[in-house]
Design an enzyme around this catalytic site. Structure first.
Site, PDB file in Angstrom:
ATOM      1  N   SER A 126      -2.089   2.971   3.152  1.00 27.97           N
ATOM      2  CA  SER A 126      -2.280   2.138   4.337  1.00 27.97           C
ATOM      3  C   SER A 126      -1.158   2.284   5.363  1.00 27.97           C
ATOM      4  CB  SER A 126      -2.417   0.665   3.946  1.00 27.97           C
ATOM      5  OG  SER A 126      -1.208   0.158   3.435  1.00 27.97           O
ATOM      6  N   LYS A 167       3.427  -3.869   5.405  1.00 25.91           N
ATOM      7  CA  LYS A 167       2.716  -3.582   6.660  1.00 25.91           C
ATOM      8  C   LYS A 167       3.717  -3.718   7.806  1.00 25.91           C
ATOM      9  CE  LYS A 167      -1.279  -3.711   4.386  1.00 25.91           C
ATOM     10  NZ  LYS A 167      -2.044  -2.487   4.063  1.00 25.91           N
TER      11      LYS A 167
END
Length: 230
Positions: free
Chosen positions: A42, A97
């Site tokens: 990701s 993230k």
């Protein structure tokens, strides 16, 4: 007797040394640095599957184990920070993230372009690999409760690449993976609470290729060892 007494002192000194070493290790792990590995793609482009990170827990204020207390933070998260946190839908796991929205920000995405407070963002770190359109995603229905008041009244149909505009609540943050087309992030499960942000990845101390039949030394990505995370 002298030999026995000397032996006891040596054992006592070693026990004291081992105890102090353990205490120091635990203190560093809890309050300063903690190891973390990257299991998914990701954040690909910035972080790779098989990267092993040291996470700086001092920056945002480390949590005191077993309490609701935190040490004073050196600073608050800002846009562009890569952070390690516990997501609202799975608080027993650690995610990594990038922060793209702060409390009070208005965010939207139009055909893969992120808009912050109405302005399109030039994100050099963002990666887009899927050029196809994407369908309405049912997991994004939560966004309806956070849309800006001035939004026209029409059925809200958010998708991976087009959603918003929505407002980030106070005390919360909006995070996205840099690999935008293959990231489970705030688009799907919502905002991250400030107290759930644990730290910031500091350096890649080891990086290993996966799924390859070769010796361990050949699997190491030597060019990423001691690579700073930005």
């Amino acid at each position: 007797m002298k030999i026995l007494s000397a032996s006891i002192r040596i054992v006592r000194d070693w026990v004291r040394f081992a105890f102090l070493t353990l205490v120091l290790f635990l203190a560093i792990r809890v309050f300063l640095l903690e190891a973390f590995s990257i299991p998914t793609s990701s954040m690909e482009g910035t972080l790779l599957v098989g990267d092993f990170l040291l996470v700086n827990k001092v920056l945002y204020g480390a949590e005191v184990p077993g309490t609701d207390w935190r040490l004073p933070a050196l600073r608050e998260p800002v846009r562009g920070d890569v952070v390690v946190f516990q997501p609202p839908h799975d608080p027993n796991r650690n995610y990594v993230k990038r922060v793209v929205g702060l409390p009070g920000d208005t965010l939207a995405m139009q055909e893969k372009v992120l808009r912050l407070n109405g302005e399109a963002q030039d994100e050099a770190f963002a990666r887009h690999i899927d050029r196809r359109g994407d369908p309405v995603h049912p997991d994004m229905a939560w966004q309806s409760d956070h849309l800006v008041a001035a939004r026209p009244r029409r059925p809200y149909a958010p998708s991976r690449d087009t959603w918003g505009p929505l407002v980030v609540p106070q005390g919360q943050y909006f995070v996205l993976g840099d690999n935008r087309d293959n990231s489970e992030d705030s688009r799907y499960w919502g905002f991250v609470e400030r107290q759930d942000i644990m730290g910031q990845p500091w350096v890649v101390y080891l990086s290993m290729k996966t799924g390859e039949e070769q010796g361990i030394l050949r699997r190491i990505r030597w060019n990423r060892v001691l690579h700073r995370v930005h």
